[in-house]
Design a protein around this motif. Sequence first.
Motif, mmCIF file in Angstrom:
data_model
loop_
_atom_site.group_PDB
_atom_site.id
_atom_site.type_symbol
_atom_site.label_atom_id
_atom_site.label_comp_id
_atom_site.label_asym_id
_atom_site.label_seq_id
_atom_site.Cartn_x
_atom_site.Cartn_y
_atom_site.Cartn_z
ATOM 1 N N VAL A 1 5.120 5.719 -4.807
ATOM 2 C CA VAL A 1 6.135 5.102 -5.893
ATOM 3 C C VAL A 1 5.345 5.394 -7.292
ATOM 4 O O VAL A 1 4.365 4.606 -7.334
ATOM 5 N N SER A 2 5.936 6.140 -8.222
ATOM 6 C CA SER A 2 5.288 6.059 -9.582
ATOM 7 C C SER A 2 5.475 4.959 -10.374
ATOM 8 O O SER A 2 6.552 3.991 -9.888
ATOM 9 N N GLN A 3 4.841 4.640 -11.479
ATOM 10 C CA GLN A 3 5.381 3.540 -12.352
ATOM 11 C C GLN A 3 6.675 3.494 -12.876
ATOM 12 O O GLN A 3 7.219 2.643 -13.184
ATOM 13 N N THR A 4 7.270 4.993 -12.918
ATOM 14 C CA THR A 4 8.545 5.005 -13.351
ATOM 15 C C THR A 4 9.391 4.650 -12.390
ATOM 16 O O THR A 4 10.813 4.826 -12.658
ATOM 17 N N GLY A 5 9.204 4.598 -11.165
ATOM 18 C CA GLY A 5 10.045 4.448 -10.024
ATOM 19 C C GLY A 5 10.573 5.668 -9.314
ATOM 20 O O GLY A 5 11.419 5.651 -8.365
ATOM 21 N N LYS B 1 14.971 0.488 -10.991
ATOM 22 C CA LYS B 1 13.751 1.608 -10.355
ATOM 23 C C LYS B 1 13.190 0.760 -9.126
ATOM 24 O O LYS B 1 13.022 -0.502 -9.062
ATOM 25 N N LEU B 2 12.654 1.392 -8.058
ATOM 26 C CA LEU B 2 11.819 0.744 -6.996
ATOM 27 C C LEU B 2 10.555 0.516 -7.489
ATOM 28 O O LEU B 2 9.706 1.402 -7.995
ATOM 29 N N ALA B 3 10.221 -0.662 -7.280
ATOM 30 C CA ALA B 3 8.734 -1.283 -7.931
ATOM 31 C C ALA B 3 7.812 -0.646 -7.164
ATOM 32 O O ALA B 3 8.001 -0.585 -5.873
ATOM 33 N N ASN B 4 6.678 -0.349 -7.589
ATOM 34 C CA ASN B 4 5.625 0.327 -6.831
ATOM 35 C C ASN B 4 4.504 -0.710 -6.501
ATOM 36 O O ASN B 4 3.449 -0.454 -5.950
ATOM 37 N N ARG B 5 4.983 -2.051 -6.402
ATOM 38 C CA ARG B 5 4.203 -3.410 -5.658
ATOM 39 C C ARG B 5 5.380 -3.865 -4.865
ATOM 40 O O ARG B 5 6.310 -4.026 -5.260
ATOM 41 N N GLY C 1 0.791 -1.351 -0.056
ATOM 42 C CA GLY C 1 -0.133 -0.044 0.066
ATOM 43 C C GLY C 1 0.904 1.175 0.045
ATOM 44 O O GLY C 1 0.678 2.343 -0.764
ATOM 45 N N LEU C 2 1.938 1.380 0.935
ATOM 46 C CA LEU C 2 2.824 2.276 0.855
ATOM 47 C C LEU C 2 3.562 2.525 -0.573
ATOM 48 O O LEU C 2 3.643 3.676 -0.943
ATOM 49 N N LEU C 3 3.805 1.610 -1.122
ATOM 50 C CA LEU C 3 4.453 1.813 -2.343
ATOM 51 C C LEU C 3 3.787 2.031 -3.446
ATOM 52 O O LEU C 3 4.086 3.047 -4.282
ATOM 53 N N GLN C 4 2.278 1.796 -3.307
ATOM 54 C CA GLN C 4 1.409 2.216 -4.614
ATOM 55 C C GLN C 4 1.297 3.762 -4.342
ATOM 56 O O GLN C 4 0.674 4.448 -5.293
ATOM 57 N N ARG C 5 0.996 4.239 -3.127
ATOM 58 C CA ARG C 5 0.800 5.839 -2.649
ATOM 59 C C ARG C 5 2.072 6.422 -3.174
ATOM 60 O O ARG C 5 1.686 7.680 -3.631
ATOM 61 N N ASP D 1 25.109 7.399 -11.421
ATOM 62 C CA ASP D 1 24.507 8.430 -10.757
ATOM 63 C C ASP D 1 23.996 8.013 -9.473
ATOM 64 O O ASP D 1 22.933 7.335 -9.391
ATOM 65 N N TRP D 2 24.577 8.508 -8.178
ATOM 66 C CA TRP D 2 24.156 8.520 -6.823
ATOM 67 C C TRP D 2 23.178 9.465 -6.423
ATOM 68 O O TRP D 2 22.678 9.423 -5.055
ATOM 69 N N SER D 3 22.494 10.332 -7.135
ATOM 70 C CA SER D 3 21.812 11.201 -6.743
ATOM 71 C C SER D 3 20.424 10.742 -6.471
ATOM 72 O O SER D 3 20.181 9.737 -7.190
ATOM 73 N N ILE D 4 19.673 11.202 -5.436
ATOM 74 C CA ILE D 4 18.446 10.684 -5.100
ATOM 75 C C ILE D 4 17.441 10.367 -6.088
ATOM 76 O O ILE D 4 17.278 11.079 -6.961
ATOM 77 N N ASN D 5 16.661 9.343 -6.188
ATOM 78 C CA ASN D 5 15.597 9.116 -6.837
ATOM 79 C C ASN D 5 14.219 9.548 -6.636
ATOM 80 O O ASN D 5 13.260 8.671 -6.997
ATOM 81 N N GLN D 6 13.955 10.720 -6.544
ATOM 82 C CA GLN D 6 12.741 11.229 -6.395
ATOM 83 C C GLN D 6 12.097 11.799 -7.458
ATOM 84 O O GLN D 6 12.873 12.198 -8.561
#
Length: 238
Positions: free
Chosen positions: A39-43, A154-158, A33-37, A233-238
Amino acid sequence: MAKKLLTLLQVYGIILMAAIGHAQGMDHSLWDGLLQRHVSQTGRVDYVGFKTDSIELLQYLDTLTAHLEQVNSWDKPQQLAFWINAYNACTVNLICSNWPVESIKDLSRPWKQIVLKSKNSALSLDAIEHEILRQLEEPRIHFAINCASESCPKLANRAYDGQHLEEQLKQATIDFLSDASKNNFTPERLYLSRIFLWFKRDFGRTKDLIDLINQHTGKSFSEKIAISYLPYDWSINQ
């Protein structure tokens, strides 16, 4: 005789229920649930959103901790799902606990900090990755765990789960290899993520690596093709 048979059936029933419990692992729906809220589809990761839901995130980490003494008794897919989710959730919590941050490498010893602790265990991200996940001999974990950085898979959103793990790992591999910002292919040379260099042992011989790439990209590269590794590239993935 009937009493003895009943006793044997009860014992077998207890063993069967234990086996089922071991195979089932734990419920990751809170993390899902947290991931779905957040994290986007593109991570892309909304760390501010995760901070807003920090109570739920900490509840999930507590649930992981409560299962640390049981996880080794589960089947391999459930173990892999548990530890992939644990690595990713602990990484998100580490970033949230230090927010705002431009890179995980700005933190003090980020991969050495204790992120999960129980009576008998004290685990860092390094321990989860190198001492546990890599020992399960599934190289595709490297496309599923996320280090909060642009060049990471990418961080999966599931959430990962044992029942669908094969399908999820296959998709994670396809997604990572098809992302031109992380891997580039030409007829003469493969420009690969440094993940393939750092964890070369996990991917086996060059032939094994090329087979994995061909299988998940639909290409037919020769094992003799030249390989280079891209900057990370170690910059944050926001």
